[in-house]
Design a protein around this motif. Structure first.
Motif, short mmCIF file in Angstrom:
data_model
loop_
_atom_site.label_atom_id
_atom_site.label_comp_id
_atom_site.label_asym_id
_atom_site.label_seq_id
_atom_site.Cartn_x
_atom_site.Cartn_y
_atom_site.Cartn_z
N SER A 11 11.52 -1.86 14.16
CA SER A 11 11.24 -1.16 12.90
C SER A 11 11.41 0.35 13.06
O SER A 11 10.93 0.93 14.04
CB SER A 11 9.80 -1.45 12.46
N MET A 40 -0.44 -9.24 12.91
CA MET A 40 -1.29 -8.19 12.35
C MET A 40 -2.39 -8.73 11.46
O MET A 40 -3.12 -7.97 10.85
CB MET A 40 -0.41 -7.20 11.59
N ARG A 41 -2.49 -10.05 11.38
CA ARG A 41 -3.55 -10.65 10.54
C ARG A 41 -4.71 -11.15 11.37
O ARG A 41 -5.65 -11.75 10.84
CB ARG A 41 -2.95 -11.77 9.68
N MET A 52 -3.15 -3.87 8.09
CA MET A 52 -2.36 -4.97 8.64
C MET A 52 -0.89 -4.59 8.71
O MET A 52 0.00 -5.37 8.37
CB MET A 52 -2.57 -6.27 7.83
N ARG A 53 -0.65 -3.37 9.11
CA ARG A 53 0.72 -2.87 9.30
C ARG A 53 0.78 -2.19 10.66
O ARG A 53 -0.26 -1.88 11.26
CB ARG A 53 1.07 -1.85 8.22
N MET A 54 1.96 -1.93 11.11
CA MET A 54 2.12 -1.18 12.34
C MET A 54 3.02 0.02 12.04
O MET A 54 3.70 0.02 11.02
CB MET A 54 2.66 -2.09 13.47
N PRO A 55 3.04 1.07 12.88
CA PRO A 55 2.42 1.17 14.19
C PRO A 55 0.95 1.60 14.13
O PRO A 55 0.50 2.18 13.13
CB PRO A 55 3.25 2.24 14.88
N GLU A 66 -0.63 5.20 10.79
CA GLU A 66 0.36 6.02 10.06
C GLU A 66 1.25 6.72 11.09
O GLU A 66 0.82 7.58 11.86
CB GLU A 66 -0.27 7.06 9.11
N SER A 67 2.52 6.31 11.04
CA SER A 67 3.47 6.78 12.06
C SER A 67 3.55 8.30 12.16
O SER A 67 3.60 8.85 13.27
CB SER A 67 4.86 6.20 11.77
N LEU A 102 7.54 10.24 3.80
CA LEU A 102 6.73 9.12 3.27
C LEU A 102 6.90 8.95 1.77
O LEU A 102 6.93 7.82 1.27
CB LEU A 102 5.25 9.36 3.57
N1 LIG Z 1 3.30 4.46 6.12
C1 LIG Z 1 3.17 3.52 7.19
C2 LIG Z 1 3.99 2.28 6.90
C3 LIG Z 1 3.69 1.18 7.88
C4 LIG Z 1 4.44 -0.08 7.49
O1 LIG Z 1 4.68 -0.34 6.30
N2 LIG Z 1 4.81 -0.88 8.49
C5 LIG Z 1 5.52 -2.11 8.23
C6 LIG Z 1 6.65 -2.30 9.21
S1 LIG Z 1 8.09 -1.52 8.87
C7 LIG Z 1 4.64 -3.28 8.44
O2 LIG Z 1 3.83 -3.27 9.35
N3 LIG Z 1 4.81 -4.32 7.62
C8 LIG Z 1 4.13 -5.56 7.80
C9 LIG Z 1 3.62 -6.14 6.51
O3 LIG Z 1 3.79 -5.51 5.47
O4 LIG Z 1 3.07 -7.23 6.58
C10 LIG Z 1 3.61 4.19 8.50
O5 LIG Z 1 4.53 5.00 8.45
O6 LIG Z 1 3.01 3.90 9.56
#
Ligand SMILES: N[C@@H](CCC(=O)N[C@@H](CS)C(=O)NCC(=O)O)C(=O)O
Length: 215
Positions: A11, A40-41, A52-55, A66-67, A102
């Motif tokens: 990603s 992530m869950r 529930m998102r990365m990083p 937040e990256s 962003l």
């Molecule tokens: N604004 C956040 C966005 C994070 C984000 O959307 N990550 C996506 C990966 S590209 C994710 O973890 N998606 C998993 C999901 O939505 O289930 C950042 O920059 O860290």
């Protein structure tokens, strides 16, 4: 103990933080987050990052998500690098582009990456042409701004490499695979070529094993 990075390296949002750590020579431990596998869950991950998102980053008991915030944390470990200038105007110029990322750039690029690449990898159907048409409007509006900013400059904020560059260029690793319409933006293409030639960029691409490169 090295800084832990919970990330899914293909990603662009993971790439942003890993490339900064590599460029600065900061040792990190990668905790692979398998997005398609639902990693992530789990309750353990949700406790670290309720989105529930990365990083996500963990340095001892300090957790950050937040990256762009993680990038700033890493750059602050090596202030002499200049990636995040310490004078107020310089710092705000860089953070301005991270906010713009962003608000405009990341989302515009993400539409193409999702419709052309992620859907294909997950086998969840054809690209949605209406979403792509809307995405193209946002993309061109943002790309015109970035291309104009880069005229006469080596990097986004001037002659020095900063977090602004590392925040904005990673989606371009997928120009071909995601069909990003970059043809008209010569300054962006010139700038991306110089970034992708950095040793840290090449090292991160190898770690990320992007599907485009693997294909
Ligand atoms: N604004 C956040 C966005 C994070 C984000 O959307 N990550 C996506 C990966 S590209 C994710 O973890 N998606 C998993 C999901 O939505 O289930 C950042 O920059 O860290």
């Amino acid at each position: 103990m090295p800084i832990e990075l919970y990330a899914f390296p293909p990603s662009p949002r993971a790439f942003k933080v890993i490339v900064v750590a590599n460029h600065l020579g900061i040792e990190t431990t990668l905790r692979l987050v398998d997005i398609p596998g639902g990693a992530m869950r789990t309750p353990e991950y949700v406790a670290l990052n309720p989105n529930m998102r990365m990083p996500t980053m963990k340095d001892g008991d300090f957790v950050l998500w937040e990256s762009n915030a993680i990038m700033q944390y890493l750059a602050a470990q090596r202030p002499e690098s200049g990636l995040l200038p310490t004078d107020e105007r310089g710092r705000l110029d860089v953070t301005r582009w991270q906010f713009w990322d962003l608000a405009h750039w990341d989302t515009a690029c993400a539409t193409f990456i999702f419709e052309h690449l992620v859907k294909k990898l997950l086998g969840v159907g054809e690209p949605d042409q209406a979403a792509l048409a809307k995405g193209a409007d946002s993309f061109h509006r943002a790309a015109r701004v970035l291309d104009g900013q880069l005229k006469g400059k080596k990097y986004v904020t001037g002659d020095k490499l900063t977090l602004a560059d590392f925040a904005l260029a990673p989606p371009l690793n997928y120009v071909e695979a995601a069909h990003l319409p970059l043809e008209a933006y010569g300054e962006i293409r010139r700038w991306y070529a110089s970034l992708s030639a950095l040793p840290a960029w090449q090292m991160t691409l190898a770690q990320a094993a992007p599907p485009a490169a693997a294909a």
